[in-house]
Design a protein around this motif. Structure first.
Motif, PDB file in Angstrom:
ATOM      1  N   MET A 258      -7.093  -2.613   2.660  1.00 49.62           N
ATOM      2  CA  MET A 258      -7.614  -3.514   1.643  1.00 49.62           C
ATOM      3  C   MET A 258      -8.831  -2.929   0.943  1.00 49.62           C
ATOM      4  O   MET A 258      -9.127  -3.311  -0.196  1.00 49.62           O
TER       5      MET A 258
ATOM      6  N   HIS B 186      -2.752  -3.503  -6.596  1.00 52.16           N
ATOM      7  CA  HIS B 186      -3.202  -4.803  -7.116  1.00 52.16           C
ATOM      8  C   HIS B 186      -2.185  -5.828  -6.643  1.00 52.16           C
ATOM      9  O   HIS B 186      -1.032  -5.835  -7.090  1.00 52.16           O
TER      10      HIS B 186
ATOM     11  N   TRP C  51      -1.296  -9.934  -5.354  1.00 56.38           N
ATOM     12  CA  TRP C  51      -1.616 -11.350  -5.289  1.00 56.38           C
ATOM     13  C   TRP C  51      -0.703 -11.964  -4.246  1.00 56.38           C
ATOM     14  O   TRP C  51       0.513 -12.010  -4.417  1.00 56.38           O
TER      15      TRP C  51
ATOM     16  N   ASP D 169      -9.005  -0.108  -0.342  1.00 54.54           N
ATOM     17  CA  ASP D 169      -8.498   0.647  -1.490  1.00 54.54           C
ATOM     18  C   ASP D 169      -7.651  -0.212  -2.424  1.00 54.54           C
ATOM     19  O   ASP D 169      -7.025   0.307  -3.344  1.00 54.54           O
ATOM     20  N   MET D 170      -7.607  -1.501  -2.160  1.00 54.22           N
ATOM     21  CA  MET D 170      -6.741  -2.394  -2.931  1.00 54.22           C
ATOM     22  C   MET D 170      -7.560  -3.526  -3.535  1.00 54.22           C
ATOM     23  O   MET D 170      -8.666  -3.817  -3.087  1.00 54.22           O
ATOM     24  N   GLN D 171      -6.979  -4.155  -4.545  1.00 54.06           N
ATOM     25  CA  GLN D 171      -7.515  -5.400  -5.080  1.00 54.06           C
ATOM     26  C   GLN D 171      -6.521  -6.482  -4.717  1.00 54.06           C
ATOM     27  O   GLN D 171      -5.383  -6.482  -5.218  1.00 54.06           O
ATOM     28  N   ILE D 172      -6.939  -7.389  -3.843  1.00 54.22           N
ATOM     29  CA  ILE D 172      -6.032  -8.416  -3.334  1.00 54.22           C
ATOM     30  C   ILE D 172      -6.618  -9.791  -3.602  1.00 54.22           C
ATOM     31  O   ILE D 172      -7.782 -10.046  -3.303  1.00 54.22           O
ATOM     32  N   VAL D 173      -5.794 -10.651  -4.173  1.00 56.94           N
ATOM     33  CA  VAL D 173      -6.122 -12.060  -4.344  1.00 56.94           C
ATOM     34  C   VAL D 173      -5.218 -12.820  -3.386  1.00 56.94           C
ATOM     35  O   VAL D 173      -4.013 -12.571  -3.326  1.00 56.94           O
TER      36      VAL D 173
ATOM     37  N   TYR E 189       0.836  -1.202   0.000  1.00 56.45           N
ATOM     38  CA  TYR E 189       0.000   0.000   0.000  1.00 56.45           C
ATOM     39  C   TYR E 189       0.873   1.255   0.000  1.00 56.45           C
ATOM     40  O   TYR E 189       0.619   2.193  -0.753  1.00 56.45           O
TER      41      TYR E 189
END
Length: 122
Positions: free
Chosen positions: A66, A30, A32, A68-72, A24
């Motif tokens: 999270m 983005h 993973w 504000d994020m895209q987390i896989v 962050y």
């Protein structure tokens, strides 16, 4: 927090929380995360508050980030990440950031790249 203290799953969870915070701060929104810890995967997938009390404040911060994020988050068998497994056995007393690959990790990274492994998303 020293990531080497406590139980193994506590250290892995604290380290994963730190990874999200670092990503962050670097505007890597983005992300993973691959881990061999089913515990870590389940914490991230369920958004639960059932984490160790020592990590609860950090977990709440990470959950806000999270948003504000895209987390896989996915599970990988330990054998699938030889370089991370090798590095985890090194004695680390403080956090350090490397912009280059450490020499002792090169053979393990080459192995990771040359062998086909399967990753299961949960």
């Amino acid at each position: 927090m020293q990531h080497g203290s406590g139980f193994a799953f506590e250290a892995e969870l604290a380290t994963t929380f730190s990874e999200v915070e670092i990503a962050y701060d670097k505007h890597w929104l983005h992300l993973w995360l691959e881990t061999d810890s089913v515990y870590v995967v389940n914490i991230f997938k369920s958004h639960t508050s059932l984490v160790l009390w020592r990590l609860l404040g950090q977990w709440h911060r990470v959950r806000r980030l999270m948003g504000d994020m895209q987390i896989v988050v996915s599970h990988m068998f330990r054998e699938g990440n030889a370089s991370a497994d090798r590095y985890s056995r090194e004695s680390v007393d403080s956090f350090e950031w490397w912009s280059t690959i450490l020499d002792f990790l090169t053979p393990f990274l080459n192995r990771d790249r040359s062998v086909e492994f399967y990753c299961f998303s949960m």
